[in-house]
Design a protein around this motif. Sequence first.
Motif, PDB file in Angstrom:
ATOM      1  N   TYR A 127       0.839  -1.199   0.000  1.00 39.86           N
ATOM      2  CA  TYR A 127       0.000   0.000   0.000  1.00 39.86           C
ATOM      3  C   TYR A 127       0.878   1.254   0.000  1.00 39.86           C
ATOM      4  O   TYR A 127       2.022   1.230   0.464  1.00 39.86           O
ATOM      5  N   CYS A 159       3.273  -6.459  13.782  1.00 40.17           N
ATOM      6  CA  CYS A 159       3.312  -7.472  12.733  1.00 40.17           C
ATOM      7  C   CYS A 159       3.818  -8.820  13.240  1.00 40.17           C
ATOM      8  O   CYS A 159       3.858  -9.793  12.474  1.00 40.17           O
ATOM      9  N   ASN A 218       3.600  -3.302   7.508  1.00 35.34           N
ATOM     10  CA  ASN A 218       2.867  -4.203   6.624  1.00 35.34           C
ATOM     11  C   ASN A 218       1.432  -4.283   7.135  1.00 35.34           C
ATOM     12  O   ASN A 218       1.155  -4.976   8.115  1.00 35.34           O
ATOM     13  N   ASP A 240      -1.439  -5.586   5.914  1.00 35.86           N
ATOM     14  CA  ASP A 240      -2.112  -6.887   5.862  1.00 35.86           C
ATOM     15  C   ASP A 240      -1.617  -7.825   6.962  1.00 35.86           C
ATOM     16  O   ASP A 240      -2.406  -8.488   7.634  1.00 35.86           O
ATOM     17  N   GLN A 241      -0.308  -7.853   7.166  1.00 33.93           N
ATOM     18  CA  GLN A 241       0.264  -8.723   8.198  1.00 33.93           C
ATOM     19  C   GLN A 241      -0.174  -8.279   9.586  1.00 33.93           C
ATOM     20  O   GLN A 241      -0.490  -9.107  10.441  1.00 33.93           O
ATOM     21  N   LEU A 260      -2.946  -6.678  10.390  1.00 35.99           N
ATOM     22  CA  LEU A 260      -4.361  -7.016  10.570  1.00 35.99           C
ATOM     23  C   LEU A 260      -4.546  -8.512  10.815  1.00 35.99           C
ATOM     24  O   LEU A 260      -5.386  -8.921  11.625  1.00 35.99           O
ATOM     25  N   GLN A 261      -3.768  -9.340  10.140  1.00 31.42           N
ATOM     26  CA  GLN A 261      -3.852 -10.783  10.358  1.00 31.42           C
ATOM     27  C   GLN A 261      -3.400 -11.160  11.763  1.00 31.42           C
ATOM     28  O   GLN A 261      -3.984 -12.046  12.402  1.00 31.42           O
ATOM     29  N   ILE A 300     -10.238  -4.095   2.701  1.00 30.56           N
ATOM     30  CA  ILE A 300      -8.981  -4.635   3.231  1.00 30.56           C
ATOM     31  C   ILE A 300      -9.230  -5.421   4.519  1.00 30.56           C
ATOM     32  O   ILE A 300      -8.665  -6.499   4.729  1.00 30.56           O
ATOM     33  N   LYS A 336     -10.790  -8.693   3.638  1.00 29.59           N
ATOM     34  CA  LYS A 336      -9.770  -9.578   3.065  1.00 29.59           C
ATOM     35  C   LYS A 336      -8.924 -10.215   4.161  1.00 29.59           C
ATOM     36  O   LYS A 336      -8.452 -11.355   4.020  1.00 29.59           O
ATOM     37  N   ALA A 337      -8.721  -9.488   5.276  1.00 30.79           N
ATOM     38  CA  ALA A 337      -7.937 -10.006   6.396  1.00 30.79           C
ATOM     39  C   ALA A 337      -8.732 -11.005   7.237  1.00 30.79           C
ATOM     40  O   ALA A 337      -8.192 -11.558   8.201  1.00 30.79           O
TER      41      ALA A 337
END
Length: 244
Positions: free
Chosen positions: A2, A119, A142, A144-145, A147-148, A218, A221-222
Amino acid sequence: MYEQEKIKPYTENGHKREQVERMFNNIAHSYDLLNHSLSWGIDRRWRRIAIDSLAPFRPQQILDIATGTGDFAILSAHRLHPQSIIGADISDGMMSIGQQKVKKQGLEHVIRFKREDCCALTFADNTFDAVTVAYGVRNFENLDQGLQEIRRVLKPGGHLLIVELSSPNHFPMKQLFSVYAKVVMPTLGRMISKDHSAYVYLPATMAAFPQGEVMQTILKKAGFSQVHFRRFTFGISTMYLATK
Protein backbone atom coordinates in the motif's frame (compact mmCIF):
# COMPACT_ATOMS: atom_id res chain seq x y z
CA MET A 1 2.31 -2.85 -0.99
CA TYR A 2 0.00 0.00 0.00
CA GLU A 3 1.10 3.57 -0.67
CA GLN A 4 1.48 4.56 3.00
CA GLU A 5 3.84 1.60 3.55
CA LYS A 6 6.30 3.17 1.10
CA ILE A 7 6.44 6.46 3.04
CA LYS A 8 9.14 6.65 5.72
CA PRO A 9 9.91 9.45 8.17
CA TYR A 10 13.57 10.07 7.41
CA THR A 11 15.05 8.24 4.42
CA GLU A 12 14.07 5.83 1.69
CA ASN A 13 16.68 3.38 2.96
CA GLY A 14 16.08 1.05 5.89
CA HIS A 15 12.95 -0.45 7.42
CA LYS A 16 9.92 1.73 8.05
CA ARG A 17 9.40 0.16 11.48
CA GLU A 18 12.81 1.29 12.73
CA GLN A 19 12.35 4.83 11.42
CA VAL A 20 8.86 5.10 12.94
CA GLU A 21 10.24 3.96 16.30
CA ARG A 22 12.98 6.59 16.12
CA MET A 23 10.52 9.29 15.09
CA PHE A 24 8.12 8.67 17.97
CA ASN A 25 10.98 8.51 20.46
CA ASN A 26 12.08 11.91 19.12
CA ILE A 27 8.66 13.58 19.42
CA ALA A 28 7.39 11.82 22.57
CA HIS A 29 8.00 14.90 24.74
CA SER A 30 5.66 17.06 22.64
CA TYR A 31 3.30 14.48 21.17
CA ASP A 32 0.30 15.02 23.45
CA LEU A 33 0.44 18.81 23.10
CA LEU A 34 0.67 18.66 19.32
CA ASN A 35 -1.86 15.86 18.98
CA HIS A 36 -4.62 17.81 20.69
CA SER A 37 -3.57 21.22 19.37
CA LEU A 38 -3.47 20.19 15.72
CA SER A 39 -6.99 18.75 15.95
CA TRP A 40 -8.26 21.73 18.00
CA GLY A 41 -9.15 19.20 20.71
CA ILE A 42 -11.83 17.59 18.53
CA ASP A 43 -9.93 14.29 18.68
CA ARG A 44 -11.12 13.83 22.26
CA ARG A 45 -14.72 13.61 21.03
CA TRP A 46 -13.74 11.18 18.26
CA ARG A 47 -12.05 8.95 20.81
CA ARG A 48 -15.08 8.96 23.14
CA ILE A 49 -17.48 8.01 20.36
CA ALA A 50 -15.19 5.27 19.11
CA ILE A 51 -14.63 3.72 22.52
CA ASP A 52 -18.35 3.84 23.32
CA SER A 53 -19.01 1.73 20.21
CA LEU A 54 -17.39 -1.17 22.11
CA ALA A 55 -19.54 -0.70 25.23
CA PRO A 56 -22.36 -3.09 24.17
CA PHE A 57 -19.83 -5.94 23.91
CA ARG A 58 -18.35 -5.36 27.39
CA PRO A 59 -14.77 -6.38 26.51
CA GLN A 60 -12.76 -7.43 29.57
CA GLN A 61 -9.36 -8.14 28.00
CA ILE A 62 -8.26 -5.34 25.66
CA LEU A 63 -5.10 -4.87 23.60
CA ASP A 64 -4.38 -1.28 22.55
CA ILE A 65 -1.89 -1.39 19.67
CA ALA A 66 0.21 1.69 18.84
CA THR A 67 -0.81 2.90 22.28
CA GLY A 68 1.70 5.77 22.24
CA THR A 69 1.34 7.80 25.43
CA GLY A 70 -1.69 5.76 26.47
CA ASP A 71 -4.54 8.22 25.89
CA PHE A 72 -6.82 5.69 24.21
CA ALA A 73 -6.07 3.01 26.79
CA ILE A 74 -6.74 5.39 29.67
CA LEU A 75 -10.03 6.58 28.19
CA SER A 76 -11.02 2.96 27.52
CA ALA A 77 -10.33 2.09 31.15
CA HIS A 78 -12.60 4.91 32.33
CA ARG A 79 -15.45 4.27 29.88
CA LEU A 80 -15.43 0.49 29.44
CA HIS A 81 -14.23 -0.67 32.89
CA PRO A 82 -12.39 -3.79 31.60
CA GLN A 83 -10.38 -6.18 33.75
CA SER A 84 -7.16 -5.39 31.93
CA ILE A 85 -5.70 -3.37 29.06
CA ILE A 86 -2.28 -3.96 27.53
CA GLY A 87 -0.88 -0.91 25.78
CA ALA A 88 1.52 -2.12 23.08
CA ASP A 89 3.97 0.02 21.13
CA ILE A 90 7.44 -0.02 19.59
CA SER A 91 8.40 3.33 21.13
CA ASP A 92 9.75 3.15 24.67
CA GLY A 93 9.78 6.94 24.78
CA MET A 94 6.04 7.19 24.18
CA MET A 95 5.20 4.38 26.60
CA SER A 96 7.35 5.95 29.31
CA ILE A 97 5.12 9.01 29.25
CA GLY A 98 2.06 6.75 29.17
CA GLN A 99 3.23 4.93 32.30
CA GLN A 100 3.54 8.26 34.13
CA LYS A 101 -0.02 9.19 33.13
CA VAL A 102 -1.40 5.80 34.17
CA LYS A 103 0.32 6.03 37.56
CA LYS A 104 -0.98 9.56 38.10
CA GLN A 105 -4.55 8.36 37.50
CA GLY A 106 -4.14 5.26 39.68
CA LEU A 107 -4.82 2.84 36.84
CA GLU A 108 -1.77 0.57 37.25
CA HIS A 109 -4.07 -2.31 38.26
CA VAL A 110 -5.84 -2.08 34.87
CA ILE A 111 -3.29 -0.83 32.33
CA ARG A 112 0.19 -2.13 31.68
CA PHE A 113 2.55 -1.45 28.78
CA LYS A 114 4.49 -3.89 26.64
CA ARG A 115 6.92 -3.38 23.79
CA GLU A 116 5.45 -5.17 20.78
CA ASP A 117 5.76 -5.25 17.00
CA CYS A 118 2.24 -5.20 15.59
CA CYS A 119 3.31 -7.47 12.73
CA ALA A 120 4.70 -10.15 15.08
CA LEU A 121 2.69 -10.06 18.31
CA THR A 122 3.91 -12.33 21.13
CA PHE A 123 0.42 -13.10 22.50
CA ALA A 124 -1.30 -16.45 22.14
CA ASP A 125 -4.18 -17.03 19.74
CA ASN A 126 -7.66 -16.02 20.93
CA THR A 127 -6.45 -13.91 23.87
CA PHE A 128 -8.37 -10.61 23.68
CA ASP A 129 -12.02 -9.57 23.60
CA ALA A 130 -11.12 -6.38 21.74
CA VAL A 131 -8.15 -4.83 19.98
CA THR A 132 -7.99 -1.07 19.47
CA VAL A 133 -5.70 1.01 17.25
CA ALA A 134 -6.08 4.80 17.48
CA TYR A 135 -4.17 6.89 14.93
CA GLY A 136 -1.45 4.29 14.46
CA VAL A 137 -2.54 1.81 11.82
CA ARG A 138 -1.16 3.93 8.98
CA ASN A 139 2.30 3.50 10.54
CA PHE A 140 2.22 -0.30 10.17
CA GLU A 141 5.13 -1.50 8.08
CA ASN A 142 2.87 -4.20 6.62
CA LEU A 143 -0.85 -3.46 6.96
CA ASP A 144 -2.11 -6.89 5.86
CA GLN A 145 0.26 -8.72 8.20
CA GLY A 146 -0.63 -6.44 11.10
CA LEU A 147 -4.36 -7.02 10.57
CA GLN A 148 -3.85 -10.78 10.36
CA GLU A 149 -1.91 -10.72 13.63
CA ILE A 150 -4.69 -8.72 15.27
CA ARG A 151 -7.27 -11.22 14.07
CA ARG A 152 -5.14 -14.08 15.39
CA VAL A 153 -4.98 -12.73 18.95
CA LEU A 154 -8.69 -11.83 19.05
CA LYS A 155 -11.14 -14.29 20.53
CA PRO A 156 -13.84 -15.60 18.19
CA GLY A 157 -16.53 -12.92 18.12
CA GLY A 158 -14.06 -10.33 19.37
CA HIS A 159 -13.89 -6.83 17.92
CA LEU A 160 -11.30 -4.67 16.22
CA LEU A 161 -11.72 -0.92 16.61
CA ILE A 162 -9.62 1.39 14.45
CA VAL A 163 -9.69 5.19 14.48
CA GLU A 164 -7.55 6.89 11.87
CA LEU A 165 -7.05 10.31 10.37
CA SER A 166 -8.36 10.66 6.84
CA SER A 167 -8.76 13.28 4.14
CA PRO A 168 -12.12 14.98 3.42
CA ASN A 169 -13.46 14.24 -0.06
CA HIS A 170 -15.72 17.21 -0.71
CA PHE A 171 -15.34 20.91 -1.40
CA PRO A 172 -14.49 23.12 0.45
CA MET A 173 -13.16 20.98 3.31
CA LYS A 174 -10.99 18.94 0.94
CA GLN A 175 -9.12 22.04 -0.23
CA LEU A 176 -8.96 23.68 3.21
CA PHE A 177 -7.70 20.54 4.91
CA SER A 178 -5.11 19.98 2.19
CA VAL A 179 -3.58 23.39 2.95
CA TYR A 180 -3.76 22.72 6.69
CA ALA A 181 -2.07 19.32 6.37
CA LYS A 182 0.65 20.47 3.97
CA VAL A 183 1.47 23.85 5.52
CA VAL A 184 0.13 24.34 9.05
CA MET A 185 0.81 20.86 10.48
CA PRO A 186 4.46 20.66 9.33
CA THR A 187 5.17 24.23 10.47
CA LEU A 188 3.69 23.84 13.96
CA GLY A 189 5.11 20.33 14.27
CA ARG A 190 8.59 21.51 13.41
CA MET A 191 8.39 24.45 15.84
CA ILE A 192 7.13 22.47 18.82
CA SER A 193 8.62 19.00 18.35
CA LYS A 194 11.95 20.15 16.82
CA ASP A 195 11.70 17.16 14.46
CA HIS A 196 11.78 18.47 10.89
CA SER A 197 10.50 15.25 9.31
CA ALA A 198 7.81 13.88 11.63
CA TYR A 199 5.03 16.30 10.77
CA VAL A 200 5.72 16.04 7.07
CA TYR A 201 5.62 12.23 7.29
CA LEU A 202 2.39 12.09 9.32
CA PRO A 203 0.20 14.15 6.90
CA ALA A 204 1.72 12.28 3.95
CA THR A 205 0.74 8.88 5.36
CA MET A 206 -2.70 10.22 6.23
CA ALA A 207 -3.31 11.23 2.61
CA ALA A 208 -1.96 7.91 1.29
CA PHE A 209 -3.81 5.60 3.69
CA PRO A 210 -6.79 3.65 2.24
CA GLN A 211 -10.07 5.15 3.40
CA GLY A 212 -13.74 4.27 3.76
CA GLU A 213 -14.90 1.49 1.47
CA VAL A 214 -11.33 0.65 0.43
CA MET A 215 -10.26 0.04 4.04
CA GLN A 216 -13.49 -1.86 4.61
CA THR A 217 -12.50 -4.23 1.79
CA ILE A 218 -8.98 -4.64 3.23
CA LEU A 219 -10.41 -5.60 6.62
CA LYS A 220 -12.71 -8.16 5.02
CA LYS A 221 -9.77 -9.58 3.06
CA ALA A 222 -7.94 -10.01 6.40
CA GLY A 223 -10.79 -12.23 7.58
CA PHE A 224 -12.97 -9.78 9.51
CA SER A 225 -16.75 -9.69 9.18
CA GLN A 226 -19.45 -7.12 9.93
CA VAL A 227 -17.08 -4.30 8.98
CA HIS A 228 -18.62 -0.88 9.47
CA PHE A 229 -17.11 2.58 9.26
CA ARG A 230 -18.13 6.06 10.33
CA ARG A 231 -16.61 9.36 9.29
CA PHE A 232 -16.16 12.19 11.80
CA THR A 233 -16.07 15.96 11.20
CA PHE A 234 -16.36 16.14 7.39
CA GLY A 235 -14.16 13.06 7.02
CA ILE A 236 -11.09 14.28 8.92
CA SER A 237 -11.18 11.09 11.00
CA THR A 238 -12.74 7.68 10.33
CA MET A 239 -13.72 4.89 12.71
CA TYR A 240 -13.81 1.22 11.67
CA LEU A 241 -15.45 -1.52 13.73
CA ALA A 242 -15.02 -5.16 12.69
CA THR A 243 -15.74 -8.60 14.14
CA LYS A 244 -13.58 -11.74 14.08
